[in-house]
Motif scaffolding. Structure first.
Motif, PDB file in Angstrom:
ATOM      1  N   ALA A 190       0.856  -1.188   0.000  1.00 36.97           N
ATOM      2  CA  ALA A 190       0.000   0.000   0.000  1.00 36.97           C
ATOM      3  C   ALA A 190       0.888   1.232   0.000  1.00 36.97           C
ATOM      4  CB  ALA A 190      -0.910  -0.002   1.232  1.00 36.97           C
ATOM      5  N   ARG A 191       0.648   2.133  -0.926  1.00 40.80           N
ATOM      6  CA  ARG A 191       1.360   3.416  -0.977  1.00 40.80           C
ATOM      7  C   ARG A 191       0.319   4.493  -1.225  1.00 40.80           C
ATOM      8  NH1 ARG A 191       4.714  -0.246  -3.616  1.00 40.80           N
ATOM      9  NH2 ARG A 191       6.758  -0.520  -2.603  1.00 40.80           N
ATOM     10  N   ALA A 212      -8.416   4.100   5.074  1.00 39.60           N
ATOM     11  CA  ALA A 212      -9.722   3.442   5.002  1.00 39.60           C
ATOM     12  C   ALA A 212     -10.335   3.622   3.611  1.00 39.60           C
ATOM     13  CB  ALA A 212     -10.650   4.008   6.074  1.00 39.60           C
ATOM     14  N   ALA A 213     -10.167   4.809   3.035  1.00 42.12           N
ATOM     15  CA  ALA A 213     -10.685   5.053   1.683  1.00 42.12           C
ATOM     16  C   ALA A 213      -9.958   4.178   0.670  1.00 42.12           C
ATOM     17  CB  ALA A 213     -10.530   6.532   1.328  1.00 42.12           C
ATOM     18  N   TRP A 214      -8.650   4.007   0.838  1.00 45.72           N
ATOM     19  CA  TRP A 214      -7.876   3.119  -0.044  1.00 45.72           C
ATOM     20  C   TRP A 214      -8.409   1.701   0.042  1.00 45.72           C
ATOM     21  CZ3 TRP A 214      -4.630  -1.126   0.550  1.00 45.72           C
ATOM     22  CH2 TRP A 214      -3.764  -1.422  -0.513  1.00 45.72           C
ATOM     23  N   LEU A 215      -8.803   1.289   1.253  1.00 46.60           N
ATOM     24  CA  LEU A 215      -9.354  -0.052   1.447  1.00 46.60           C
ATOM     25  C   LEU A 215     -10.747  -0.193   0.860  1.00 46.60           C
ATOM     26  CD1 LEU A 215      -8.236  -1.048   5.051  1.00 46.60           C
ATOM     27  CD2 LEU A 215      -7.738  -2.283   2.945  1.00 46.60           C
ATOM     28  N   GLY A 216     -11.351   0.919   0.503  1.00 47.36           N
ATOM     29  CA  GLY A 216     -12.689   0.866  -0.066  1.00 47.36           C
ATOM     30  C   GLY A 216     -12.753   0.056  -1.337  1.00 47.36           C
ATOM     31  N   THR A 217     -11.589  -0.213  -1.929  1.00 43.49           N
ATOM     32  CA  THR A 217     -11.558  -1.059  -3.124  1.00 43.49           C
ATOM     33  C   THR A 217     -11.776  -2.526  -2.771  1.00 43.49           C
ATOM     34  OG1 THR A 217      -9.149  -1.261  -2.958  1.00 43.49           O
ATOM     35  CG2 THR A 217     -10.005   0.522  -4.324  1.00 43.49           C
ATOM     36  N   GLU A 218     -11.637  -2.858  -1.464  1.00 42.81           N
ATOM     37  CA  GLU A 218     -11.902  -4.216  -1.005  1.00 42.81           C
ATOM     38  C   GLU A 218     -13.299  -4.232  -0.376  1.00 42.81           C
ATOM     39  OE1 GLU A 218     -10.046  -6.827  -1.435  1.00 42.81           O
ATOM     40  OE2 GLU A 218      -8.268  -5.828  -2.220  1.00 42.81           O
TER      41      GLU A 218
END
Length: 210
Positions: free
Chosen positions: A7-8, A90-96
């Motif tokens: 994650a970056r 958390a927003a980056w994880l929104g893809t999961e």
């Protein structure tokens, strides 16, 4: 088999780096908010994360401060900044498309609770390890609706009372686990494993897709 994805995440001039690890069929994902002076390489959080993955829960361990920022003691205790960075992760994880839990240690617990207090945050559950939930502020604590587990060492001095005060302010499904004989970092034999198991049980119970 666990899938690992670096994650970056850009955060202004800083770059937040971490690692997302997903079991074959995850039931949810837990985002870790590290405490002051800690990082994604924390052996304590890595132990908890490994236990979660064994239970089928994906984990994201990520640094909320860049290397230069981490040398600034003021930023380590800047709860609004840590909360904003946690929101980016958390927003980056929104893809999961998985239920999202937060695991916060020390000042990271305050950031986790501030994020969980936001309308529409979508946080399914929160766990604090040796945290300072009081630093989230009374208004945020009252606004949290996600089931919250606070864990603290019985020999952690004033932090025990601060957790009790935070527990009283919370209005959600909540629990305080005081681990007898444990100090702030749960370094005593078997104490961190007790916290890891409690966190695992809490997330398995509450990370259920609606």
């Amino acid at each position: 088999m666990t899938r690992r994805e670096p994650a970056r995440i850009a955060a202004g001039a800083a770059l937040l780096e971490g690692m997302l690890e997903l079991p074959a069929t995850p039931i949810g994902v837990v985002l870790f908010a590290h405490g002051s002076g800690s990082s994604r390489h924390s052996p304590r959080n890595k132990l908890v994360a490994a236990r979660l993955r064994e239970a089928g829960i994906a984990t994201l361990l990520i640094d909320l401060l860049g290397p230069d920022e981490d040398r600034d003691a003021g930023k380590r205790f800047d709860i609004p900044l840590l909360t904003a960075r946690l929101a980016l992760a958390a927003a980056w994880l929104g893809t999961e498309p998985l239920p999202l839990g937060l695991f916060g240690a020390s000042t990271g617990a305050a950031a986790a609770l501030q994020l969980a207090a936001r309308d529409g945050s979508g946080i399914a559950a929160v766990v604090s390890r040796g945290g300072r939930p009081d630093l989230a502020g009374a208004d945020a604590l009252k606004a949290v609706i996600a089931p919250t587990l606070l864990t603290v060492g019985g020999a952690d001095g004033a932090v025990v009372d601060l957790n009790r005060q935070a527990l009283a302010a919370l209005r959600c499904d909540k629990r305080l686990l005081v681990v007898p004989g444990a100090t702030h970092l749960f370094e005593e034999a078997g104490k961190l494993e007790e916290v890891a198991q409690a966190a695992c049980d809490w997330f398995v119970r509450h990370l259920v897709a609606p």
